[in-house]
Design a protein around this motif. Sequence first.
Motif, mmCIF file in Angstrom:
data_model
loop_
_atom_site.group_PDB
_atom_site.id
_atom_site.type_symbol
_atom_site.label_atom_id
_atom_site.label_comp_id
_atom_site.label_asym_id
_atom_site.label_seq_id
_atom_site.Cartn_x
_atom_site.Cartn_y
_atom_site.Cartn_z
ATOM 1 N N ARG A 231 -5.335 -9.327 0.221
ATOM 2 C CA ARG A 231 -3.889 -9.464 0.041
ATOM 3 C C ARG A 231 -3.284 -8.159 -0.450
ATOM 4 O O ARG A 231 -2.217 -7.735 0.003
ATOM 5 N N ALA A 232 -3.948 -7.484 -1.367
ATOM 6 C CA ALA A 232 -3.425 -6.229 -1.910
ATOM 7 C C ALA A 232 -3.337 -5.154 -0.835
ATOM 8 O O ALA A 232 -2.339 -4.422 -0.752
ATOM 9 N N ARG A 233 -4.365 -5.042 0.003
ATOM 10 C CA ARG A 233 -4.325 -4.040 1.085
ATOM 11 C C ARG A 233 -3.203 -4.366 2.072
ATOM 12 O O ARG A 233 -2.490 -3.470 2.530
ATOM 13 N N PHE A 234 -3.067 -5.635 2.403
ATOM 14 C CA PHE A 234 -2.025 -6.054 3.336
ATOM 15 C C PHE A 234 -0.647 -5.682 2.803
ATOM 16 O O PHE A 234 0.174 -5.090 3.517
ATOM 17 N N ARG A 235 -0.380 -6.002 1.559
ATOM 18 C CA ARG A 235 0.952 -5.753 0.985
ATOM 19 C C ARG A 235 1.222 -4.261 0.836
ATOM 20 O O ARG A 235 2.338 -3.798 1.094
ATOM 21 N N ALA A 236 0.233 -3.498 0.427
ATOM 22 C CA ALA A 236 0.438 -2.058 0.244
ATOM 23 C C ALA A 236 0.709 -1.370 1.581
ATOM 24 O O ALA A 236 1.629 -0.538 1.699
ATOM 25 N N ALA A 237 -0.060 -1.717 2.607
ATOM 26 C CA ALA A 237 0.149 -1.102 3.922
ATOM 27 C C ALA A 237 1.484 -1.534 4.515
ATOM 28 O O ALA A 237 2.187 -0.732 5.147
ATOM 29 N N ALA A 238 1.864 -2.802 4.312
ATOM 30 C CA ALA A 238 3.147 -3.291 4.827
ATOM 31 C C ALA A 238 4.312 -2.549 4.196
ATOM 32 O O ALA A 238 5.286 -2.192 4.878
ATOM 33 N N ALA A 239 4.228 -2.291 2.890
ATOM 34 C CA ALA A 239 5.309 -1.570 2.211
ATOM 35 C C ALA A 239 5.446 -0.158 2.768
ATOM 36 O O ALA A 239 6.562 0.329 2.988
ATOM 37 N N ARG A 240 4.329 0.508 3.011
ATOM 38 C CA ARG A 240 4.388 1.862 3.559
ATOM 39 C C ARG A 240 4.931 1.855 4.992
ATOM 40 O O ARG A 240 5.703 2.732 5.384
ATOM 41 N N ALA A 241 4.521 0.851 5.781
ATOM 42 C CA ALA A 241 5.008 0.761 7.163
ATOM 43 C C ALA A 241 6.520 0.544 7.202
ATOM 44 O O ALA A 241 7.223 1.166 8.009
ATOM 45 N N ARG A 242 7.026 -0.321 6.350
ATOM 46 C CA ARG A 242 8.471 -0.592 6.344
ATOM 47 C C ARG A 242 9.242 0.625 5.852
ATOM 48 O O ARG A 242 10.324 0.941 6.373
ATOM 49 N N PHE A 243 8.713 1.317 4.858
ATOM 50 C CA PHE A 243 9.402 2.504 4.343
ATOM 51 C C PHE A 243 9.485 3.580 5.422
ATOM 52 O O PHE A 243 10.534 4.204 5.624
ATOM 53 N N ALA A 244 8.387 3.802 6.146
ATOM 54 C CA ALA A 244 8.378 4.813 7.202
ATOM 55 C C ALA A 244 9.334 4.446 8.325
ATOM 56 O O ALA A 244 10.042 5.298 8.863
ATOM 57 N N MET A 245 9.393 3.167 8.683
ATOM 58 C CA MET A 245 10.294 2.741 9.751
ATOM 59 C C MET A 245 11.751 2.908 9.329
ATOM 60 O O MET A 245 12.587 3.364 10.116
ATOM 61 N N ARG A 246 12.071 2.557 8.088
ATOM 62 C CA ARG A 246 13.454 2.730 7.609
ATOM 63 C C ARG A 246 13.853 4.199 7.644
ATOM 64 O O ARG A 246 14.989 4.533 8.004
ATOM 65 N N ALA A 247 12.929 5.071 7.262
ATOM 66 C CA ALA A 247 13.241 6.505 7.266
ATOM 67 C C ALA A 247 13.548 6.992 8.676
ATOM 68 O O ALA A 247 14.475 7.792 8.876
ATOM 69 N N ARG A 248 12.816 6.515 9.675
ATOM 70 C CA ARG A 248 13.069 6.931 11.051
ATOM 71 C C ARG A 248 14.407 6.387 11.557
ATOM 72 O O ARG A 248 15.124 7.064 12.289
ATOM 73 N N GLN A 249 14.749 5.165 11.156
ATOM 74 C CA GLN A 249 15.984 4.563 11.637
ATOM 75 C C GLN A 249 17.221 5.205 11.014
ATOM 76 O O GLN A 249 18.320 5.095 11.561
#
Length: 717
Positions: A231-249
Motif C-alpha cells: 500500500r505504501a509503495r502504491f500511494r507514494a508512486a501515485a502521488a509522484r505520478a499525479r504531481f508530474a502529470m499536473r506539472a506537464r498540464q
Amino acid sequence: MNDLAPSHTTPVEWGEIEEPRVPQRLFALKDRDTFLVCDSHGDIAGAADGLFQDDTRILSRWELTLGERTPTLLSGALSQDNVYFTSHGLNRAIPAPAGPVMPPGIVHLERKRFLWEERLYKRLRLTNYATEAIELPLVFSFAADFRDMFEVRGAIRRRRGIADPPDVGPRTVCFRYEGLDQVTRSSVIAFSDTPAALTGQQAEFRVRLEPDACWELYIEVGATGAAPPSRARFRAAAARARFAMRARQRKGARITTNGRLFNGWIDKSRADLALLTTPMETGPYPYAGIPWFSTAFGRDAIVTAWQLLWFEPSLAKGVLNYLAAHQATETSAFRDSEPGKIMHETRRGEMAALGEVPFGRYYGGVDTTPLFVALAGAYAQRTGDDAQLDRWWPALERAAGWITMTADRHPLGLIAYARGMDGGLSNQGWKDSGDSIFHADGRLPSGPVALVEVQGYAFAAYRAMAALCARRGEAEAAESWSARASALRAVVEDRFWMPQEQFYGIALDGRNDLCQVVASNPGHLLFTGLPRADRAEAVARRLMSADFFSGWGLRTLANDQARFNPMSYHNGSVWPHDTALSTLGLSYYGERRGVVKVTAAMFEAAMRFDMRLPELWCGFPRAAGEPPVAYPVACLPQAWAAGSVFMLLQACLGLQVLGDCGEVEIRDPQLPLGIDRLGVEGLQVGDGAIDLVFERQGARVAVHSNSRGPRLRVRYS
C-alpha cells in the motif's frame, strides 16, 4: 554511399492486423516508453491489448475471474488527468464448494492502476456487502509473449527468439525472452500477498471476507523486479505520478470559456497531450499515439507543436531540439536517409534492431524536413528567441540544403519522393497508405511523386529561411530564399491548378502529369499561405461543400472521387489534425463563417467521443441523432488529434503572437458557437505576459487585454 541495411534483410511479410476490441471501449495509460492498453474490466485479452515497453509487449494477457466467471462490469474510466484507470464490478453467482450458491451482486470489485517510472502499479479492492462471511475463489490468468509492435500490427516473422520457462517464486513470476538481437527482455509480476497457488500462467487466491469487510491486493508489473508491492509503495508512486502529470498540464497559457462542456474538451485535450508528451534530454516531446505510434515521429510532433505554438512554445523548442539532434548524416536507401534530412520515425524493438523493418531510425517522410524549417521560423517569430535560433542554425542550414538539393534534382524544382527500397513507405506524405495518392481514374502514379501540400511546406520553409537570414543580418541570403519561394509558388500555381474543378490537384507523378484528384491536401496549402487570393477562395468554397464537409469535419477526399471510401484510412475519412490545419488556412484567407462552422462540428464530434478525439473516424455524412462512426483501429489518444482544438481556437480568434516585437495581432475574432466568453490567461509574449478576454457583444466580439510585465501591444486588423 552507406546503405546501412543488414545484408540478410528481406522485406517483412504482413498479415491481417488484429483489430482492437471496439477502440472507444479500450483505455490507455502511458509513462515514458511504457504504455498499457486494457478493456473496461481492466483485462488484457489479446489483439492490440497489452503492457508494452520499448515497442515490445511484456504482458500479453491479464484476466481476473471470480469462481471461473468474469465479474459483471459496472464501469471503467480514466481519471480526468489520465493518471488512473479504475474499473468497478460485482460478482456473478458463485457455487460454493460445500454449500449454497453465493448470490450475485454482494461483492464490489474496484480495480485501480497507473504507470510510473515505466512500471505498472495495480490495486484490487474487494468489499463484502453481504450479511455473512464469504469465501471467494479469485484467479488471475497472465502471459507475456514479447511480441514486437510490428508483429502486433500484423508483421509475420520467419523466426523468433527463445522464451525461457517462467521462473516462479512464492509471490513473483518472471518471464524472459532471448531475442534474435541477443537482447534479453524480461517481465516480472509481483503480488503483495502469497497466492494459494502460483504457476507460470495463473495466481489463485482464497479470500475470506467478513460482513462489511474489505480486502486489498497490490500487484506490480515491470521489466525488472523491485521491492515487494505494498500500500505504501502504491500511494507514494501515485502521488509522484499525479504531481508530474499536473506539472506537464500547467505548461503554457490557461484557456477557459463560459461553456462547461467546451472546457471539458480543452481540459481533456491538454490531459491527453500531457499523457503523450515524453521527457527527453532535449526537452518535452509528444509521442504520436497509442497503441500503434507511441514513439517519436517527426511529422506528428511538428504539427502538434505548431498547434500549441501560439500559447505554449516550449513544446516546439523540445521537438526542434530532438529532431536537430537526430538529423541524418548519411545516405541509406534502406532508411530513406540523406544528409540534412529530418527523422520520420524511430523504434526500439527487436525487429528494428535486426533490420527486419527500417524504422529503427527512419527518414522516409518527404514533408518532415521542410516542416522542421518552417516550424523553426514560426518559433522564432513567436518567441524572438535568437539565442536558440543560433543553436539550431547549423541543423537548419543542413535541412534547407537537403530541400534545395531535392528541388534541384526535379525538372520543375519541386520536392518529390520515391522510396529507396522495398519495406519502406511507398507514399511519404502524411497520407502514407499505399492507395492514398492516385490519378482521377484510380491508377496509382509512377514516381517520383510531388505532393501539392509538400510544395506548400517547402514554400513556408523558404520564406522561413528568408526571415531567419534577415534576422541574422544576411540580406543576400534572405533575398535568395525569397526568390526560391516566389519561383516555387509560380510553378505550383501553373502546374497543380485544375480550372475545371477550381481546385488544386493532389500531386504530379514521375512524368509530371497532374493527378487530378480533389482531396483535402490543398487545405494545407492554404495553411502555408501559398495560393493567390481568388484561388484560395475557390478552394475554401469546395472544402466547405458537402463533397468534403461531412457534418463532423472535413473528409480527406471529396465524396465524388475515384477510390472514395468513408471507411478507408486516407480516402474519405475525417482526420482532426487535417481539418484543423485546413481550418487555420481558411482563417488566414478570411473565411470566418467556415471556421466557426467547422469548429462547432469538431466540438460536437468530441462530445460523442467522450471529449477525446481519436486519430480519425469514418467520413459518412452526419445523420440526425447518430454519432460519428468510429474507425476500428484508430489510435486513442493521438497527439495531433488532441492538439486540434487549440489550432481551431486560434483560427476562430484570428490570433497571432509576435514575440520578437512584443505584439499580439488579432484579426476579426470570432467565438465558437454557444461560447460567449473566452479567456487566455498568462500568454507569454517576449519577456512579458498578457491576459486576453474575448467577449460576445451582439454581432461582434470585443477583446479586453491586461499586460503583465513589459508593455505589450494588441493590434487589431
